[in-house]
Scaffold this active site. Structure first.
Site, short mmCIF file in Angstrom:
data_model
loop_
_atom_site.label_atom_id
_atom_site.label_comp_id
_atom_site.label_asym_id
_atom_site.label_seq_id
_atom_site.Cartn_x
_atom_site.Cartn_y
_atom_site.Cartn_z
N ASP A 71 0.83 -1.19 0.00
CA ASP A 71 0.00 0.00 0.00
C ASP A 71 0.88 1.25 0.00
OD1 ASP A 71 -2.36 1.83 0.90
OD2 ASP A 71 -3.28 -0.15 0.75
N HIS A 108 -3.69 6.33 3.09
CA HIS A 108 -4.46 5.14 2.73
C HIS A 108 -4.00 3.89 3.49
CE1 HIS A 108 -5.71 1.74 0.08
NE2 HIS A 108 -6.74 2.50 -0.20
N SER A 299 -11.53 -0.76 -0.83
CA SER A 299 -10.30 -0.92 -0.05
C SER A 299 -10.62 -1.31 1.39
CB SER A 299 -9.49 0.37 -0.05
OG SER A 299 -8.83 0.57 -1.25
#
Length: 493
Positions: A71, A108, A299
């Site tokens: 990620d 994120h 996600s």
């Protein structure tokens, strides 16, 4: 004097991303149809919705199981216990700036980590599998800029180093990234990479994408039928799945091939906030208290399912990826409303999956990729651009890449910090960071695809930001040379 390089991502003359975060709007302000801020879905509510707080599931924490998170890195924020975080190699462009290395400048990865393994005492928010050992492999920058070649290199590294911690070997791979490329499934290199991981005993959980129910296809590699693809549901504020609906942003395929396997909560999920990160600055209304941040996307749903897979592996450590997938999918709760009902899609039910652990699923018999296809096909129409030169064709960001040789090779693709001969990182677990264990850093010696070896990869756009305590001291990411603050493949929710 070195000239600052300008890294951007373009497609058809417009700003875009070469590899789109499946949760494009993940850590952003969620806005309800009435225009007011949508209420957050807490992780306690998520746990209740998926049945992880009752019955046999309530005793499971993911202990002894490793989960790899490829990620945007993980930030040292309250709620992430350092003892359970491992920093694998940083393969992002920011790895070449010591003050950004391993850290989540976008926001994120930290959000995903909170869903899986978070334990925030300030808010009482706890991840679905709080005793998991989480290995972060950073590939994305403050704007998410990343090439599919970085994604493949990261998957290769996870496969090769899955047993580095015998007490918690990597058994699950969370991919909340997806490529816009859609080459033939029987030759696609990215699908070949995830299939290698699956064959190595790693449950690969991939996000379907956020282009909407009419997208016509899932993102790559979620479109691969051999792994576990995840879409998102809207829980509508209740702990029961009786009123859950398929999130309208979830990608759906046409027909049954390459379709979503399982649904999980993915709307307005409150997870760990990364103060001062790109999305934290862009969407201050998404902050929940001082330590949490709410966002929507496949996600988030993927992170929930990855954590659930870890719970099952704690209960059944000898289980194969095919078994975990079968138990999760067939043990799910059928949704009685809307598109989910029409397609026969099920929502995650941990106790339902545990109840099926005595069954033996039939092995996957579909076609598999040879890996010999075009890297550009996996990349899709969007590509990185450095100093006006696009990264296209059969090359990684570090140099040429022959997919057929890579796919056929019986020699490990990583040797220390070298991937296919390119220096990407240091050679062992000798790096330092806030995490319990860190892979050493390395200076990229290959010349950029734009420029010469003498200019190298030194770039003020990467080194000009500093991490001060738990806040980005620069305050914002919009004033540098990064040219994108959004995603072409999804809508900020």
């Amino acid at each position: 004097m070195k000239t600052a390089k300008r890294l951007r991502v373009v497609v058809a003359g417009a700003v875009a991303v070469p590899v789109v975060l499946a949760g494009s709007g993940v850590a952003t302000a969620d806005v309800a149809s009435a225009g007011t801020a949508a209420s957050a879905t807490t992780l306690a509510q998520v746990r209740s919705s998926i049945g992880a707080d009752t019955g046999a599931a309530a005793t499971l924490t993911g202990k002894g199981v490793g989960v790899a998170l490829i990620d945007t890195g993980v930030a040292s924020v309250p709620g992430l216990p350092a003892a359970q975080i491992v920093n694998g190699p940083d393969l992002s462009f920011e790895s070449q700036a010591a003050n950004l290395r391993y850290l989540d400048s976008y926001g994120h990865g930290t959000h995903m980590a909170g869903i899986i393994v978070g334990n925030d005492t300030a808010s009482g928010s706890k991840g679905i599998a709080p005793d998991v050992k989480l290995t972060s492999v950073k590939i994305g920058t403050a704007t998410g800029a990343v090439d599919v070649s970085q994604m493949i290199a990261a998957i290769d590294w996870v496969i090769q180093h899955r047993f580095d911690d015998p007490a918690a070997p990597i058994r699950v791979l969370n991919l909340s990234y997806g490529s816009g490329g859609a080459t033939q499934s029987w030759t696609d290199p990215l699908q070949f990479a995830v299939q290698k991981a699956w064959k190595a005993g790693i449950v690969v959980v991939a996000a379907a994408g956020n282009n909407g129910n009419a997208a016509g296809a899932l993102t790559n590699p979620a479109m691969d039928d051999s792994i576990l693809s995840v879409g998102a549901t809207a829980t509508n504020g209740t702990a029961t799945t009786a009123d859950d609906t398929l999130a309208t942003f979830t990608n759906l395929a046409i027909g049954t091939a390459g379709q979503v396997d399982l649904l999980a909560p993915g709307t307005s999920i409150a997870s760990l906030r990364d103060p001062g990160s790109n999305v934290d600055n862009l969407y201050p209304d998404a902050r929940v208290g001082t330590t949490l941040f709410k966002g929507s996307g496949t996600s988030q749903a993927t992170a929930v399912v990855s954590a659930a897979a870890a719970l099952l592996l704690q209960a059944k450590p000898a289980a194969t990826p095919d078994q975990i997938k079968d138990w999760l999918v067939k043990g799910g709760s059928a949704l009685p409303l809307g598109t989910a009902k029409t397609l026969g899609l099920s929502a995650l039910n941990v106790n339902g999956a545990l109840a099926r652990t005595g069954t033996t699923p039939a092995p996957y018999t579909g076609s598999l990729s040879t890996g010999s296809g075009s890297l550009q096909g996996s990349r899709g129409t969007a590509s990185l651009t450095l100093d006006g030169v696009r990264l296209t064709g059969e090359r990684t960001i570090w140099g040429s890449f022959q997919t057929s040789l890579w796919a056929k090779s019986t020699t490990p693709s990583w040797s220390g910090g070298l991937w296919l001969g390119y220096r990407l990182a240091g050679d062992d677990w000798t790096g330092t960071s806030w995490a319990s264990k860190t892979w050493a850093a390395g200076t990229w010696t290959a010349a950029p695809w734009a420029g010469s070896a003498t200019t190298g990869w030194s770039d003020p756009a990467w080194s000009g930001r500093t991490w001060s305590g738990r806040t980005w001291s620069a305050g914002t990411w919009s004033g540098r040379t990064w040219s994108s603050d959004g995603w072409s493949g999804g809508t900020w929710s």
